[in-house]
Design an enzyme around this catalytic site. Structure first.
Site, PDB file in Angstrom:
ATOM      1  CG  MET A  28     -28.108 -22.929 -91.904  1.00 28.78           C
ATOM      2  SD  MET A  28     -27.332 -24.889 -92.072  1.00 28.78           S
ATOM      3  CE  MET A  28     -28.334 -25.498 -93.139  1.00 28.78           C
ATOM      4  NE  ARG A  29     -26.432 -15.764 -98.623  1.00 27.17           N
ATOM      5  CZ  ARG A  29     -27.010 -15.051 -97.330  1.00 27.17           C
ATOM      6  NH1 ARG A  29     -26.217 -14.782 -96.787  1.00 27.17           N
ATOM      7  NH2 ARG A  29     -28.247 -14.436 -96.533  1.00 27.17           N
ATOM      8  CB  ALA A  30     -22.044 -22.433 -97.424  1.00 26.60           C
ATOM      9  CG  ASP A  79     -22.630 -15.109 -96.380  1.00 25.47           C
ATOM     10  OD1 ASP A  79     -22.119 -16.494 -97.892  1.00 25.47           O
ATOM     11  OD2 ASP A  79     -23.382 -15.736 -96.253  1.00 25.47           O
TER      12      ASP A  79
END
Length: 675
Positions: free
Chosen positions: A274-276, A193
């Site tokens: 929420m990184r995406a 990720d």
């Protein structure tokens, strides 16, 4: 200094080149993970990128590459004040798979720190990579403790070195680029990720494109300088375009309609966290700047999703990364709103890949390169072995639903590769004692060091409060953690196992154990036996998804050459002991215990083969697949010959038995006492 292969001379691989260039435009995108088979120029393209990056302004003499405009106030070489600035080329630092922790984060001189109170710090690779590229080839093979340091540095933009109360911190913001061959194992989800983008690369199946690759490579090897000189114009133009895109980037607008598309896309594909969303927003902005535009379009969002989401869609190591492009288009269309894509207000929107892409490939000294070939078709399934094929063979059945298994571990204390299965002496873990260091000191045992130095203080003329410490006083901490093992599966695929529901349950159990092996950082191997012989379906590897694929295609039928399966497993383990003697094996035999082939007395032959494993102290578990109201107990008898333990399919579940690990260890202790 060796000449690197020019970036613009790389043939094809548009997605890879685009992902690398977007990170060059906006390092905040978060790096690139390049997945692909061996020999596809992954490393060549990454190394060539460093030549395209603009020079970096640094404080003269600073080992930590501080920016003269805003030097790090906590820099170990600071404070810098009005120190003069200079510039240097952007660095690409390579992290070897076998690097030590000190090489990565840096090392403190513990003896000088204790005796003189001086922080003598030698910077590591994280410091060298600051404001540049940190490149990890075969990143999936990196040790867990090094991955943990990478995760911390990537998240905080800084590296902290803590050694027995002595602390050093320095900035470490870098573009993380990793390459990997999925056949050799997958990445931990936490590190996966951290990579902003991912691309899949494969060798072209188009003969003309392959010819062009060979032609350029041979020309480069014959005369690297002359070959690079022929591409100077294209390299310069691409470098200037990167600089222009960087300057335009702050002016790019990310409208609410586009943000809604990004959020809706991430929600539709059920990515975690929420990184995406953040990575997609940064990637779409970089795509617009790369195309010379100040407005982000839906096509930019689409391209960003194809680069930022596939590796975040994986729910287990057996899931292939990728996106359903039809679903992506439907989501984007549904949340498109009333906006129209603006006309581009700058050059550079004619390349492939949407949102501007990369410059037209090959329009240089060698003329236009062939068009990229379509993605290669999947390799055909391996044919069934001649052993047992033919009459009585049944088609493969699908595996049952995997479940969480009980932990199977190897008894005793090992010294193998770091992992999460069996007890071992490791560099990381709880401290259990101390010893004199053999070589460089890496983990100081402070109390033991003080005890060793204390009796000699008067003889050494101690007069102040400081402790007089010499090299002979230093003690290395011995620590106990966990290691990864070689888990070798020997699976019975004979006719007695061929009932569809039964074999489905067996495959589900093995799949569950493979998933457990993935989580515990094991190597796995697969031996199958049926008909007249046994075969190595998968040599020991770190790729558990490769083992799962072989298991899924496994047909059944024929007699049960149990002795052949055990002997084949013995040969595999013997060879692996020579290759990697520190990695301890765990043999998992999946069978109903019947022996109906392999000689005049197959039961006696199977018992003799089992005793070979027991004599060498191989830890073993027999998964008893016998079903029905009448049980012969053959699997239990086999387990006793192996010196291991037997467990039924139902007992293998984590919530079914509490003492399986204890049983395995007790069996191992009994075997050692008997020996």
């Amino acid at each position: 200094m060796s000449t690197r292969y020019p970036f613009t001379a790389v043939v094809g691989m548009d997605d890879l080149r685009l992902a690398l260039l977007l990170n060059a435009v906006s390092p905040a995108v978060g790096g690139v993970l390049v997945r692909g088979e061996k020999g596809t120029a992954k490393s060549t393209a990454v190394r060539a990128l460093a030549e395209l990056l603009p020079e970096v302004p640094v404080v003269a003499g600073c080992r930590f590459s501080c920016d003269p405009a805003s030097p790090d106030p906590g820099c170990p070489d600071g404070p810098h004040g009005n120190a003069p600035g200079t510039s240097r080329p952007a660095r690409m630092v390579e992290l070897p798979v076998g690097a030590s922790e000190d090489r990565l984060v840096g090392a403190l001189d513990i003896e000088k720190a204790l005796a003189e109170g001086v922080k003598a710090f030698e910077p590591g690779l994280l410091a060298a990579a600051h404001r540049g590229i940190l490149y990890v080839d075969e990143v999936n093979l990196l040790s867990d403790h090094l991955i943990d340091h990478l995760l911390d540095a990537a998240a905080m933009g800084a590296s902290h070195v803590e050694r027995e109360g002595v602390s050093v911190r320095h900035a470490a913001r870098f573009l993380l680029v990793g390459t990997m061959n999925p056949e050799e194992g997958e990445l931990r989800p936490q590190l996966l990720d951290r990579f902003g983008l991912t691309v899949e690369v494969a060798a072209s199946r188009d003969p003309e494109q392959r010819v062009e690759v060979v032609r350029r490579r041979l020309a480069f090897e014959d005369d690297p300088s002359a070959f690079a000189a022929r591409w100077t114009g294209e390299e310069t133009a691409l470098r200037e375009r990167i600089v222009a895109a960087r300057e335009l980037l702050p002016q790019v607008k990310l409208g609410d309609a586009v943000l809604l598309q990004i959020a809706a896309t991430c929600a539709a594909f059920e990515v975690d966290g929420m990184r995406a969303d953040i990575v997609m927003a940064r990637t779409a902005t970089a795509l617009a700047a790369w195309a010379g535009r100040t407005e982000v379009t839906s096509e930019d969002v689409r391209q960003a999703a194809l680069l930022a989401l596939p590796h975040r869609r994986r729910r287990s190591p057996f899931d292939a990364p990728g996106l359903d492009e039809d679903k992506l288009d439907e989501t984007l269309e549904q949340f498109k709103g009333d906006e129209e894509d603006p006309e581009p207000d700058g050059p550079g929107d004619d390349g492939p890949g949407g949102g501007g892409g990369v410059p037209p490939q090959g329009e240089g000294p060698d003329g236009p390169a062939p068009e990229s070939a379509e993605a290669p078709e999947s390799a055909p399934a391996p044919q069934a072995s001649g052993a047992g094929a033919g009459a009585g063979e049944r088609a493969a059945v699908k595996a049952g639903e995997p479940f969480r298994t009980k932990v199977l571990s190897v008894p005793g204390l090992g010294e193998g590769a770091a992992g999460r299965r069996s007890r071992a002496r490791t560099e990381h873990g709880r401290t259990t004692g101390s010893t004199r260091p053999r070589g460089a000191l890496t983990k100081l045992h402070l109390a033991a060091t003080v005890r060793a130095a204390a009796p000699h203080q008067r003889a050494r003329g101690r007069s102040g409060p400081g402790l007089v410490v010499r090299g002979d006083d230093l003690r290395q901490a011995t620590r106990e953690g966990r290691e990864g093992n070689l888990v070798l599966f020997a699976v019975d695929a004979s006719g007695s196992m061929a009932a569809r529901q039964r074999m489905s349950a067996v495959k589900g159990a093995v799949l569950s154990l493979l998933l457990d092996a993935y989580q515990r950082r094991d190597k796995v191997g697969l031996v199958t036996f049926r008909g007249r012989d046994a075969e190595v379906a998968l040599p020991p590897t770190s790729s558990v998804d490769a083992a799962a694929a072989r298991l899924e295609k496994l047909p059944t039928g024929g007699r049960t050459p149990l002795s052949a399966g055990l002997l084949k497993a013995h040969d595999v383990l013997r060879i692996e002991r020579l290759r990697d003697p520190a990695r301890r094996p765990l043999l998992v035999v999946v069978t109903d215990g019947r022996a109906t082939g392999g000689g005049a007395d197959p039961v006696a032959l199977a018992a003799r083969a089992a005793r070979l494993h027991a004599a060498e102290g191989t830890a073993s578990v027999v998964v008893d697949c016998e079903t029905g109201p009448v049980r012969l107990g053959l699997a239990g008898a086999l387990a006793r010959e192996l010196g291991g333990t037997a467990v039924t399919l139902d007992e293998l579940r984590a919530d079914s038995i509490a003492g399986l690990v204890r049983d395995v260890q007790a069996a191992g202790q009994t075997t050692r006492r008997a020996a």
